[in-house]
Design an enzyme around this catalytic site. Structure first.
Site, PDB file in Angstrom:
ATOM      1  N   GLU A   8     -21.600 -45.328  18.178  1.00  0.00           N
ATOM      2  CA  GLU A   8     -20.598 -45.079  19.213  1.00  0.00           C
ATOM      3  C   GLU A   8     -21.121 -44.179  20.320  1.00  0.00           C
ATOM      4  OE1 GLU A   8     -16.581 -45.679  16.641  1.00  0.00           O
ATOM      5  OE2 GLU A   8     -17.461 -43.703  16.623  1.00  0.00           O
TER       6      GLU A   8
ATOM      7  N   CYS B 172     -21.379 -38.855  25.764  1.00  0.00           N
ATOM      8  CA  CYS B 172     -21.764 -38.337  24.450  1.00  0.00           C
ATOM      9  C   CYS B 172     -22.520 -39.457  23.726  1.00  0.00           C
ATOM     10  CB  CYS B 172     -20.496 -37.922  23.709  1.00  0.00           C
ATOM     11  SG  CYS B 172     -20.789 -37.297  22.061  1.00  0.00           S
TER      12      CYS B 172
ATOM     13  N   CYS C 100     -25.954 -40.280   9.362  1.00  0.00           N
ATOM     14  CA  CYS C 100     -26.685 -39.014   9.408  1.00  0.00           C
ATOM     15  C   CYS C 100     -26.983 -38.594   7.983  1.00  0.00           C
ATOM     16  CB  CYS C 100     -25.865 -37.932  10.110  1.00  0.00           C
ATOM     17  SG  CYS C 100     -26.780 -36.373  10.293  1.00  0.00           S
TER      18      CYS C 100
ATOM     19  N   CYS D 187     -23.064 -32.718   6.483  1.00  0.00           N
ATOM     20  CA  CYS D 187     -22.159 -31.585   6.705  1.00  0.00           C
ATOM     21  C   CYS D 187     -20.786 -31.991   6.180  1.00  0.00           C
ATOM     22  CB  CYS D 187     -22.083 -31.228   8.186  1.00  0.00           C
ATOM     23  SG  CYS D 187     -23.708 -30.800   8.861  1.00  0.00           S
TER      24      CYS D 187
ATOM     25  N   GLU E 150     -28.294 -36.709  13.843  1.00  0.00           N
ATOM     26  CA  GLU E 150     -28.944 -35.442  14.180  1.00  0.00           C
ATOM     27  C   GLU E 150     -30.134 -35.771  15.085  1.00  0.00           C
ATOM     28  OE1 GLU E 150     -28.787 -32.021  13.930  1.00  0.00           O
ATOM     29  OE2 GLU E 150     -30.729 -32.188  14.914  1.00  0.00           O
TER      30      GLU E 150
ATOM     31  N   CYS F  83     -14.795 -35.293  18.498  1.00  0.00           N
ATOM     32  CA  CYS F  83     -15.965 -34.792  17.757  1.00  0.00           C
ATOM     33  C   CYS F  83     -15.797 -35.017  16.273  1.00  0.00           C
ATOM     34  CB  CYS F  83     -16.110 -33.277  17.906  1.00  0.00           C
ATOM     35  SG  CYS F  83     -16.294 -32.734  19.552  1.00  0.00           S
TER      36      CYS F  83
HETATM   37  N1  SAH Z   1     -25.846 -33.666  14.513  1.00  0.00           N
HETATM   38  C1  SAH Z   1     -25.670 -32.829  15.649  1.00  0.00           C
HETATM   39  C2  SAH Z   1     -24.910 -33.479  16.775  1.00  0.00           C
HETATM   40  C3  SAH Z   1     -23.737 -34.361  16.480  1.00  0.00           C
HETATM   41  S1  SAH Z   1     -22.249 -33.649  15.961  1.00  0.00           S
HETATM   42  C4  SAH Z   1     -25.006 -31.543  15.250  1.00  0.00           C
HETATM   43  O1  SAH Z   1     -24.534 -31.432  14.126  1.00  0.00           O
HETATM   44  O2  SAH Z   1     -25.016 -30.625  16.069  1.00  0.00           O
HETATM   45  C5  SAH Z   1     -21.561 -32.840  17.394  1.00  0.00           C
HETATM   46  C6  SAH Z   1     -20.668 -31.644  17.020  1.00  0.00           C
HETATM   47  O3  SAH Z   1     -19.432 -32.066  16.398  1.00  0.00           O
HETATM   48  C7  SAH Z   1     -21.359 -30.708  16.030  1.00  0.00           C
HETATM   49  O4  SAH Z   1     -21.178 -29.359  16.404  1.00  0.00           O
HETATM   50  C8  SAH Z   1     -20.609 -31.018  14.762  1.00  0.00           C
HETATM   51  O5  SAH Z   1     -20.720 -29.993  13.832  1.00  0.00           O
HETATM   52  C9  SAH Z   1     -19.213 -31.239  15.270  1.00  0.00           C
HETATM   53  N2  SAH Z   1     -18.319 -31.893  14.306  1.00  0.00           N
HETATM   54  C10 SAH Z   1     -18.665 -32.671  13.254  1.00  0.00           C
HETATM   55  N3  SAH Z   1     -17.555 -33.085  12.605  1.00  0.00           N
HETATM   56  C11 SAH Z   1     -16.489 -32.555  13.238  1.00  0.00           C
HETATM   57  C12 SAH Z   1     -15.076 -32.640  13.058  1.00  0.00           C
HETATM   58  N4  SAH Z   1     -14.538 -33.371  12.077  1.00  0.00           N
HETATM   59  N5  SAH Z   1     -14.272 -31.974  13.919  1.00  0.00           N
HETATM   60  C13 SAH Z   1     -14.812 -31.272  14.948  1.00  0.00           C
HETATM   61  N6  SAH Z   1     -16.135 -31.163  15.175  1.00  0.00           N
HETATM   62  C14 SAH Z   1     -16.968 -31.798  14.337  1.00  0.00           C
HETATM   63 FE1  SF4 Z   2     -25.093 -34.929  10.911  1.00  0.00          FE
HETATM   64 FE2  SF4 Z   2     -24.270 -33.311  12.895  1.00  0.00          FE
HETATM   65 FE3  SF4 Z   2     -22.491 -34.596  11.306  1.00  0.00          FE
HETATM   66 FE4  SF4 Z   2     -23.971 -32.585  10.315  1.00  0.00          FE
HETATM   67  S1  SF4 Z   2     -22.413 -32.445  11.955  1.00  0.00           S
HETATM   68  S2  SF4 Z   2     -23.570 -34.549   9.307  1.00  0.00           S
HETATM   69  S3  SF4 Z   2     -25.901 -32.905  11.385  1.00  0.00           S
HETATM   70  S4  SF4 Z   2     -23.911 -35.545  12.702  1.00  0.00           S
END
Ligand code: SAH
Ligand code: SF4
Length: 370
Positions: free
Chosen positions: A91, A104, A111, A115, A165, A338
């Site tokens: 996406e 974005c 990934c 997380c 990532e 996000c």
């Molecule tokens: N992998 C990279 C970039 C993609 S995620 C990273 O982790 O930085 C972009 C942002 O969205 C990151 O800060 C991530 O932690 C956040 N994010 C992930 N899941 C989310 C959620 N459910 N609600 C709000 N932010 C979230």
């Molecule tokens: Fe991957 Fe970023 Fe999501 Fe963590 S927050 S699982 S690094 S996309």
């Protein structure tokens, strides 16, 4: 098979042209046609010699991933879904704001970093996107967004904050970033391109050398104990190492700052004590904070902090002298916010099924005054 020219930045396109016996200025012309003018048809590249056009038609192509869907949110956010083959889709989200338009972009199908609060992470990892698939999102979005106004540039900023990532796909990311900055391609300034990372320390150092664009770091916790659980890569690169890497990065990007992203999770990382611990943690890093309201997805096991809690948390950071913004949630009616980007990934690890059977959140809340 035809060579996909979207895979090349200026340097590698010039090298490929040289192999074909073509001069560097021809490579530059083609680069401009493709990226600056959004042209994918060699026949329309009117100032190329006919013999070169014919050659390109037989050996090369401009092949972005096909568009599977294109949805518009009530707030103007637009989400594209691109087919990257073998049942995988990624996406890309366009977020229009007063005076700017941010795209974005995704870097991986799925990934691997897992997380706990992220829907992309929950799907498991399938593969790295190629350079063509990364820059192709910008190429396609530019064309689709300016269909009614050809030539108009609505994308002023790019954030690598979609699925995946980016720093775990370093070798394909760098040529894509270089194209974003190249005056013959998208011509964005270094500060208008942001790489967001969960904190892969050696790759932060490599990025500083290769292409020091703006850096956002997904912090999400003030202590190793909590971060180990929320952002598992922290077990490999703990906070002290991450903070040191942020400081080193700014040596290469003087006058810049690190943006720390911090997802607000109710009762998990949002106490007054957490905010104060953050002030201490980042005391030597020029930075600003971006608080992100947690965006829910099915069976996540988390809730977003209350509005009042977020205000209080932000106030403590502000009083401590930091610049703090709270991100507005955009496009959640089309699951474009996000952490909601799920695309469509064949989950070879079967993580989704596992997550459905194992309770995700059984942390003790020590260290956070819930
Ligand atoms: N992998 C990279 C970039 C993609 S995620 C990273 O982790 O930085 C972009 C942002 O969205 C990151 O800060 C991530 O932690 C956040 N994010 C992930 N899941 C989310 C959620 N459910 N609600 C709000 N932010 C979230
Ligand atoms: Fe991957 Fe970023 Fe999501 Fe963590 S927050 S699982 S690094 S996309």
């Amino acid at each position: 098979m035809a060579v996909n020219l979207l895979d090349f930045d200026a340097e590698s396109l010039t090298a490929w042209f040289a192999q074909q016996g073509e001069k560097p200025f021809r490579a530059r012309q083609v680069l401009r046609w493709i990226h600056r003018f959004g042209e994918g048809d060699f026949n329309a590249m009117s100032d190329l010699a006919r013999s070169l056009r014919e050659k390109l038609l037989t050996i090369a192509a401009v092949s972005p991933a096909p568009t599977l869907s294109d949805k518009l949110s009530a707030d103007g956010t637009r989400k594209f879904l691109f087919d990257v083959g073998n049942g995988n889709a990624v996406e890309t989200v366009f977020i229009p704001e007063e005076g700017r338009g941010t795209l974005c972009v995704s870097s991986q199908a799925g990934c691997a970093l897992d997380c706990t609060f992220c829907s992309t992470g929950r799907q498991g990892f399938n593969r790295n996107l190629t350079t063509a698939e990364i820059i192709g999102q910008l190429w396609q979005a530019n064309r689709l967004l300016s269909i009614n106004a050809p030539g108009e540039r609505v994308i002023s900023n790019v954030v690598m904050m979609g699925m995946g990532e980016p720093l775990a796909n370093f070798d394909h990311l760098i040529p894509a970033l270089r194209l974003m900055l190249d005056d013959n391609a998208y011509g964005l300034s270094r500060r208008r391109v942001t790489v967001s990372t969960s904190g892969i320390v050696p790759a932060i150092d490599r990025l500083a050398e290769a292409c020091p664009v703006a850096l956002a770091v997904s912090l999400h916790a003030p202590t190793d104990g909590l971060r180990d659980r929320l952002v598992p890569i922290n077990r490999k690169y703990p906070l002290a190492e991450l903070m040191a890497a942020c400081q080193r990065y700014l040596v290469h990007a003087p006058r810049d700052f690190i943006t720390f992203e911090y997802v607000m999770l109710d009762g998990v990382n949002d106490s007054d004590a957490d905010a104060r611990a953050l002030l201490h943690l980042v005391r030597d890093v020029p930075c600003k904070f971006n608080l992100i309201p947690f965006n829910p997805f099915p069976a996540s096991g988390f809730r977003c902090s209350t509005a009042e809690r977020m205000r209080r948390f932000a106030a403590i950071l502000l009083e401590g002298g930091l610049v703090v913004t709270t991100r507005k949630t955009r496009g959640d009616d089309i699951d474009a916010a996000c952490g909601q980007l799920a695309g469509q990934v064949l989950d070879r690890s079967r993580r989704v099924q596992r997550a459905a059977t194992i309770p995700v959140r059984n942390f003790s809340m020590s260290g956070t005054a819930a």
